[in-house]
Design a protein around this motif. Structure first.
Motif, PDB file in Angstrom:
ATOM      1  N   VAL A 102       0.545  -1.183  -0.251  1.00 56.63           N
ATOM      2  CA  VAL A 102      -0.264   0.179   0.177  1.00 56.63           C
ATOM      3  C   VAL A 102       0.763   0.845   0.210  1.00 56.63           C
ATOM      4  O   VAL A 102       0.946   1.783  -0.670  1.00 56.63           O
ATOM      5  N   ARG A 103       2.243   1.183   1.208  1.00 57.96           N
ATOM      6  CA  ARG A 103       3.099   2.877   1.069  1.00 57.96           C
ATOM      7  C   ARG A 103       3.553   2.248  -0.364  1.00 57.96           C
ATOM      8  O   ARG A 103       3.749   3.558  -1.025  1.00 57.96           O
ATOM      9  N   ALA A 104       3.661   1.479  -1.304  1.00 56.61           N
ATOM     10  CA  ALA A 104       4.203   1.717  -2.529  1.00 56.61           C
ATOM     11  C   ALA A 104       3.335   2.002  -3.459  1.00 56.61           C
ATOM     12  O   ALA A 104       4.193   2.721  -4.131  1.00 56.61           O
ATOM     13  N   ALA A 105       2.694   1.776  -3.580  1.00 55.39           N
ATOM     14  CA  ALA A 105       1.154   2.303  -4.898  1.00 55.39           C
ATOM     15  C   ALA A 105       1.518   3.507  -4.681  1.00 55.39           C
ATOM     16  O   ALA A 105       0.919   4.311  -4.837  1.00 55.39           O
ATOM     17  N   GLY A 106       0.933   3.679  -3.270  1.00 53.02           N
ATOM     18  CA  GLY A 106       0.475   5.284  -2.921  1.00 53.02           C
ATOM     19  C   GLY A 106       1.611   5.980  -1.624  1.00 53.02           C
ATOM     20  O   GLY A 106       1.493   6.258  -0.773  1.00 53.02           O
ATOM     21  N   SER A 107       2.759   6.087  -2.443  1.00 51.32           N
ATOM     22  CA  SER A 107       3.953   6.694  -2.408  1.00 51.32           C
ATOM     23  C   SER A 107       3.188   7.956  -0.837  1.00 51.32           C
ATOM     24  O   SER A 107       4.256   8.497  -0.379  1.00 51.32           O
ATOM     25  N   SER A 108       2.524   8.832  -1.405  1.00 54.16           N
ATOM     26  CA  SER A 108       1.847  10.066  -0.604  1.00 54.16           C
ATOM     27  C   SER A 108       1.436   9.751   0.599  1.00 54.16           C
ATOM     28  O   SER A 108       1.124  10.616   1.155  1.00 54.16           O
ATOM     29  N   LEU A 109       0.895   8.768   0.234  1.00 55.72           N
ATOM     30  CA  LEU A 109       0.088   7.830   1.977  1.00 55.72           C
ATOM     31  C   LEU A 109       0.723   8.665   3.237  1.00 55.72           C
ATOM     32  O   LEU A 109       1.806   7.749   3.389  1.00 55.72           O
ATOM     33  N   PRO A 110      -0.019   8.743   4.181  1.00 51.92           N
ATOM     34  CA  PRO A 110       0.413   8.914   5.522  1.00 51.92           C
ATOM     35  C   PRO A 110       1.023   8.271   6.015  1.00 51.92           C
ATOM     36  O   PRO A 110      -0.681   7.282   5.383  1.00 51.92           O
ATOM     37  N   TRP A 111       0.900   7.252   6.703  1.00 50.91           N
ATOM     38  CA  TRP A 111       1.634   5.779   7.761  1.00 50.91           C
ATOM     39  C   TRP A 111       0.017   5.782   8.107  1.00 50.91           C
ATOM     40  O   TRP A 111      -0.377   4.823   8.466  1.00 50.91           O
ATOM     41  N   ARG A 112      -0.136   7.481   8.889  1.00 46.67           N
ATOM     42  CA  ARG A 112      -1.527   7.040   9.858  1.00 46.67           C
ATOM     43  C   ARG A 112      -2.895   6.403   8.944  1.00 46.67           C
ATOM     44  O   ARG A 112      -4.020   5.414   9.234  1.00 46.67           O
ATOM     45  N   LYS A 113      -2.928   6.705   7.212  1.00 48.78           N
ATOM     46  CA  LYS A 113      -3.510   6.769   6.785  1.00 48.78           C
ATOM     47  C   LYS A 113      -3.298   4.536   5.929  1.00 48.78           C
ATOM     48  O   LYS A 113      -4.554   3.664   5.782  1.00 48.78           O
ATOM     49  N   VAL A 114      -2.492   4.499   5.760  1.00 49.46           N
ATOM     50  CA  VAL A 114      -1.719   3.209   5.949  1.00 49.46           C
ATOM     51  C   VAL A 114      -1.990   1.708   6.735  1.00 49.46           C
ATOM     52  O   VAL A 114      -2.864   0.879   6.293  1.00 49.46           O
ATOM     53  N   LEU A 115      -2.083   2.086   8.021  1.00 50.79           N
ATOM     54  CA  LEU A 115      -2.597   2.033   9.033  1.00 50.79           C
ATOM     55  C   LEU A 115      -3.776   1.744   9.099  1.00 50.79           C
ATOM     56  O   LEU A 115      -4.732   0.801   9.904  1.00 50.79           O
ATOM     57  N   LEU A 116      -4.738   3.119   9.155  1.00 51.33           N
ATOM     58  CA  LEU A 116      -5.761   2.526   8.902  1.00 51.33           C
ATOM     59  C   LEU A 116      -6.656   1.887   7.567  1.00 51.33           C
ATOM     60  O   LEU A 116      -7.614   0.628   8.641  1.00 51.33           O
ATOM     61  N   LEU A 117      -6.047   1.269   6.835  1.00 51.88           N
ATOM     62  CA  LEU A 117      -6.138   0.978   5.078  1.00 51.88           C
ATOM     63  C   LEU A 117      -6.128  -0.458   5.713  1.00 51.88           C
ATOM     64  O   LEU A 117      -7.412  -1.723   5.711  1.00 51.88           O
TER      65      LEU A 117
END
Length: 160
Positions: A102-117
């Protein structure tokens, strides 16, 4: 704790797996609310690991309850239990790597959104298990028998 209490043998596997996945996802998502509180972060990360003990081994048990080993390759498909275990291990590896994907696909996503996703995806998987596989194959076959008298209790006179 799961092994000490033998929860996998006392609680239906699909419920234990789903509850553990949801509780682990909840602890994972709760990390977002922390603001530099190291003891709380460590406690939540420990809880996530604790609840994973109700996911990995129980998932193996669920897969084993649905597929029986066939031994030799019949019909050219090989051992279905082995295939089920391989798919499960692959799915667990992909699930572990999912936040990085997820982080690699959307590198602009903040870590909090990655964790929630990823926590949301874990909850969705837990709900899907409950909806798609409500019981294990062996548990269902133990409850439903064609002839309820095919295995009568031994009489007092017969040796056990």
């Amino acid at each position: 704790m799961f092994a000490l209490l033998a929860l996998a043998d006392r609680v239906p596997g699909n419920w234990l797996f789903s509850a553990s996945a949801m509780l682990g996802a909840g602890c994972n998502a709760a990390v977002v609310a922390l603001d530099g509180q190291l003891p709380a972060l460590l406690a939540l990360r420990f809880a996530v690991g604790f609840f994973l003990a109700g996911v990995y081994p129980v998932g193996m048990k669920l897969a084993a309850s649905w597929y029986q080993p066939t031994g030799a390759a019949v019909d050219g498909r090989g051992d279905r239990l082995g295939q089920a275990m391989a798919f499960l291990v692959g799915a667990l590896v992909l699930g572990t790597a999912f936040p990085h994907l997820v982080r690699a696909a959307g590198s602009s996503l903040p870590w909090r959104k990655v964790l929630l996703l990823v926590s949301l995806v874990a909850c969705a998987g837990a709900v899907a298990l409950l909806l798609l596989r409500p019981t294990s194959c062996r548990a269902r076959s133990a409850v439903i028998r064609a002839d309820p008298f095919d295995n009568p209790r031994p009489s007092a006179a017969s040796p056990v």
